[in-house]
Design an enzyme around this catalytic site. Structure first.
Site, short mmCIF file in Angstrom:
data_model
loop_
_atom_site.label_atom_id
_atom_site.label_comp_id
_atom_site.label_asym_id
_atom_site.label_seq_id
_atom_site.Cartn_x
_atom_site.Cartn_y
_atom_site.Cartn_z
N CYS A 64 -5.52 15.52 4.83
CA CYS A 64 -5.79 14.51 5.88
C CYS A 64 -7.17 14.69 6.50
CB CYS A 64 -4.71 14.62 6.95
SG CYS A 64 -5.01 13.56 8.37
N CYS A 89 -4.89 3.69 8.34
CA CYS A 89 -5.16 4.73 9.33
C CYS A 89 -4.63 6.06 8.83
CB CYS A 89 -4.56 4.36 10.67
SG CYS A 89 -2.87 3.82 10.61
N CYS A 125 -3.32 19.39 8.13
CA CYS A 125 -2.71 19.09 6.83
C CYS A 125 -3.84 19.01 5.79
CB CYS A 125 -1.93 17.79 6.88
SG CYS A 125 -0.60 17.86 8.10
N GLU A 130 -10.22 5.84 17.13
CA GLU A 130 -10.09 4.57 16.42
C GLU A 130 -8.72 3.98 16.52
OE1 GLU A 130 -13.11 3.78 12.84
OE2 GLU A 130 -11.66 5.37 12.58
N CYS A 152 -2.24 0.16 15.14
CA CYS A 152 -2.10 1.58 14.84
C CYS A 152 -2.97 2.34 15.83
CB CYS A 152 -2.56 1.79 13.40
SG CYS A 152 -2.66 3.50 12.92
N CYS A 171 -7.14 16.46 15.32
CA CYS A 171 -5.76 16.93 15.20
C CYS A 171 -5.77 18.41 14.86
CB CYS A 171 -5.03 16.15 14.10
SG CYS A 171 -3.32 16.70 13.89
N1 SAH Z 1 0.05 13.25 12.96
C1 SAH Z 1 1.02 12.25 12.73
C2 SAH Z 1 0.50 10.88 13.01
C3 SAH Z 1 -0.68 10.47 12.13
S1 SAH Z 1 -0.02 9.39 11.01
C4 SAH Z 1 1.60 12.36 11.35
O1 SAH Z 1 1.06 13.10 10.55
O2 SAH Z 1 2.61 11.73 11.10
C5 SAH Z 1 -1.13 9.33 9.76
C6 SAH Z 1 -0.38 9.09 8.46
O3 SAH Z 1 -1.34 8.95 7.40
C7 SAH Z 1 0.51 10.28 8.12
O4 SAH Z 1 1.69 9.89 7.49
C8 SAH Z 1 -0.40 11.03 7.18
O5 SAH Z 1 0.32 11.92 6.42
C9 SAH Z 1 -1.04 9.91 6.41
N2 SAH Z 1 -2.25 10.31 5.68
C10 SAH Z 1 -3.11 11.29 6.00
N3 SAH Z 1 -4.07 11.39 5.08
C11 SAH Z 1 -3.82 10.45 4.15
C12 SAH Z 1 -4.46 10.08 2.93
N4 SAH Z 1 -5.56 10.67 2.51
N5 SAH Z 1 -3.91 9.07 2.21
C13 SAH Z 1 -2.81 8.43 2.65
N6 SAH Z 1 -2.16 8.75 3.78
C14 SAH Z 1 -2.66 9.75 4.53
FE1 SF4 Z 2 -2.65 15.82 11.90
FE2 SF4 Z 2 -3.29 14.43 9.73
FE3 SF4 Z 2 -1.40 16.29 9.62
FE4 SF4 Z 2 -0.92 14.03 10.96
S1 SF4 Z 2 -1.28 14.20 8.76
S2 SF4 Z 2 -0.45 16.14 11.62
S3 SF4 Z 2 -2.95 13.60 11.78
S4 SF4 Z 2 -3.56 16.66 10.05
#
Ligand code: SAH
Ligand code: SF4
Length: 375
Positions: A141, A355, A138, A106, A127, A134
């Site tokens: 996420c 995103c 985390c 996406e 974005c 991934c």
């Molecule tokens: N993997 C990289 C790039 C993805 S960025 C990274 O983690 O930075 C995606 C962003 O959205 C990251 O800052 C992540 O922490 C955030 N994110 C993930 N899940 C989320 C959620 N449920 N609510 C708000 N932000 C979220």
């Molecule tokens: Fe991967 Fe989501 Fe963690 Fe970014 S925030 S490293 S996309 S698991």
């Protein structure tokens, strides 16, 4: 043999051609010089692809027919097919792209919006995704929950931009690598894509308008610091101490906060732009005001800034965002310490709300069901 089995066989005999959109100017120069062509020819090729945005090698009128034929046999000029576009004219639009191997990624386009001070901004931010799924898992996420499938190629990354532009007729002014995946874990393809996206001969998006977001892959941050392109860096910090980060981000067991900050010092030596810390506020997990105080100290030492993001609920996960008052208190601690800290409460307005929480939920024979945790 069933029809679908025959299709698989046909595919096995002729693997897909590499994408023309994954080639940098110097790659074209090399490929063409191996065929006795001058460097100038490479300029003509990229001019057709990126300035004129042609759809097929046949349109390269100033390239001799035999060379055009060879290009056609060697590279694909297919952009990513769009499976679905959601959103309306003046709001965030989401593109679901189908990749050659049937996977999906996406891309989110955030069009012109009214800025904080009320004046119109003609910024269009895209974005983009860097991987299918991934591997970093985390705990908050949705992309992490889906697990890792594969890296995107540079061509697939660049195609997200070109297709979004073609579909909307708009030009992307800003790019953030905040879609699905961990861009630093796909450094080789990321670097190549950056070269093409930033090149004046290419998509021509200013490096200062490109942000790479990472959960903290310290050695890769140090490597990207050596690439001579002034791109911006965003760190998904989400916790100011190892104790909190360990609980929600498995990457911290590999590169703890001290190691991460060591890499940020290396980054700062070669790049002038401020680093941004992304900090999702999750109720009862990382919203303690003591975290804000420690975050303030760490941020000040690096002269970074903080982007506070209210957590968006993800189906299947128990967490929620704190109350508005709590989030504002967290922000105040940072502000009182002299830190630039933004907090965007409006849903969907912030790029991170749009995103980073998209999950490819279920694959069926008919296609794919996508669940966006927040929109
Ligand atoms: N993997 C990289 C790039 C993805 S960025 C990274 O983690 O930075 C995606 C962003 O959205 C990251 O800052 C992540 O922490 C955030 N994110 C993930 N899940 C989320 C959620 N449920 N609510 C708000 N932000 C979220
Ligand atoms: Fe991967 Fe989501 Fe963690 Fe970014 S925030 S490293 S996309 S698991």
């Amino acid at each position: 043999m069933s029809e679908s089995a025959m299709k698989v066989d046909a595919h096995a005999v002729s693997p897909p051609l590499p994408s023309a959109y994954g080639m940098s100017l110097s790659d074209w120069e090399e490929w063409l010089s191996e065929r006795g062509q001058s460097k100038f020819r490479a300029k003509q090729v990229v001019e057709w692809i990126y300035r004129k945005r042609i759809a097929s090698f046949d349109e390269m009128l100033n390239i001799a027919v035999p060379l055009r034929e060879e290009l056609k046999k060697t590279f694909s000029m297919e952009l990513l097919p769009v499976s679905k576009i959601s959103g309306s004219e003046d709001t965030t639009r989401k593109f679901l792209f189908r990749l050659e191997d049937g996977r999906y990624v996406e891309t989110v386009m955030i069009p012109a919006s009214v800025s904080f001070v009320g004046e119109r901004s003609d910024r269009i931010t895209l974005c983009v995704s860097s991987q299918v799924g991934c591997a970093y898992g985390c705990k908050f996420c949705a992309s992490g929950l889906a697990g890792f499938t594969r890296n995107l190629t540079a061509g697939e990354i660049v195609s997200q931009v070109l297709t979004a532009e073609r579909e909307t007729g708009e030009r992307v002014s800003n790019l953030v690598f905040m879609g699905m995946g961990e861009p630093m874990a796909n450094l080789k393809q990321l670097t190549k894509a950056l070269e093409i996206l930033n090149g004046q001969w290419g998509v021509n998006i200013g490096a200062r308008r490109i942000t790479v977001s990472t959960s903290g892959l310290a050695p890769q941050i140090e490597k990207l610091a050596q690439v001579s392109m002034p791109v911006r860096l965003a760190i998904s910090l989400h916790g100011a101490t190892d104790e909190v980060r360990d609980r929600i981000m498995p990457i911290n067991a590999k590169y703890n906060i001290d190691r991460l900050f060591q890499s940020l010092a290396v980054w700062k030596e070669s790049k002038k732009q401020k680093i941004t810390f992304e900090y999702i506020l999750i109720d009862g997990i990382n919203d303690d005001l003591e975290q804000a105080r420690i975050l303030a100290k760490r941020t000040r030492a690096l002269r970074a800034k903080v982007n506070l993001i209210p957590y968006n609920t993800v189906e299947g996960l128990p967490w929620e965002r704190p109350s508005e008052a709590r989030m504002q208190a967290f922000q105040s601690v940072l502000r009182e310490a002299g830190i630039t800290a933004t907090l965007r409460i409006e849903k969907g307005h912030d790029i991170n709300a749009a995103c980073g929480q998209l999950r490819l939920k279920e694959e069926t024979s008919e296609g794919l069901i996508v669940s966006a945790a927040a929109s």
